[in-house]
Scaffold this active site. Sequence first.
Site, mmCIF file in Angstrom:
data_model
loop_
_atom_site.group_PDB
_atom_site.id
_atom_site.type_symbol
_atom_site.label_atom_id
_atom_site.label_comp_id
_atom_site.label_asym_id
_atom_site.label_seq_id
_atom_site.Cartn_x
_atom_site.Cartn_y
_atom_site.Cartn_z
ATOM 1 C CG ASN A 66 9.187 -23.773 -2.580
ATOM 2 O OD1 ASN A 66 8.346 -22.977 -2.968
ATOM 3 N ND2 ASN A 66 9.007 -25.081 -2.644
ATOM 4 C CG ASN A 69 19.796 -27.064 -8.067
ATOM 5 O OD1 ASN A 69 20.393 -28.066 -8.448
ATOM 6 N ND2 ASN A 69 20.087 -25.856 -8.492
ATOM 7 C CE1 TYR A 72 15.596 -33.716 -6.647
ATOM 8 C CE2 TYR A 72 15.139 -35.208 -4.832
ATOM 9 C CZ TYR A 72 14.945 -34.830 -6.158
ATOM 10 O OH TYR A 72 14.115 -35.551 -6.961
ATOM 11 C CD GLU A 79 9.468 -20.906 5.283
ATOM 12 O OE1 GLU A 79 10.028 -21.281 4.226
ATOM 13 O OE2 GLU A 79 8.695 -21.632 5.926
#
Length: 165
Positions: A66, A69, A72, A79
């Site tokens: 993941n 930032n 968000y 994935e």
Amino acid sequence: MNTKFTKLNITSEFEVYESEKDLSQEDNQLIKKAKEALKNAHAPYSNFFVGAAVLLENGEIVLGNNQENAAYPSGLCAERVAIFSASANFNSIPVKTIAISCKSAQTIIEGPVTPCGACRQVIAEYETKYNKPIRIIMQGETGNVYAANSINALLPLMFNHKYLK
Ligand code: THU
């Protein structure tokens, strides 16, 4: 009482493993790669680290984690990072399996992490692209490991290309 309907019951099947050690060698190696991948997650906001490893039909393994930032919604789940990278770099090679693992800095994750709705939709897209089911292996920090042989188990009644003809 309104009786002008019938009921549709949908069931999903998952393989439940007590330990990653019980997985096949191929699946076990892939989940180990996912676990390695989560170490490189950029997750300073959630402190929830997710790793994904995508096995392609040619044996190639593509990793993702993941990427968060400060704004968000600009971040992306492990994935999707992994599966988009696989498609971008190995456009014509079908995806065989995706393994997902996670770790939290705050708590112990009991039982498997399961992909979010958007990631389910994206995994479904690549089943369509390659016209092949994708095996999904899901692991937390403790507890059972789940495996499903197609995204159908996680996303019944999905929206797909058939509506767009
Ligand atoms: N996340 C994933 O990477 N995969 C999932 O299946 C669930 C959530 C990430 C997104 C975000 O960086 C953090 O976990 C908390 O939601």
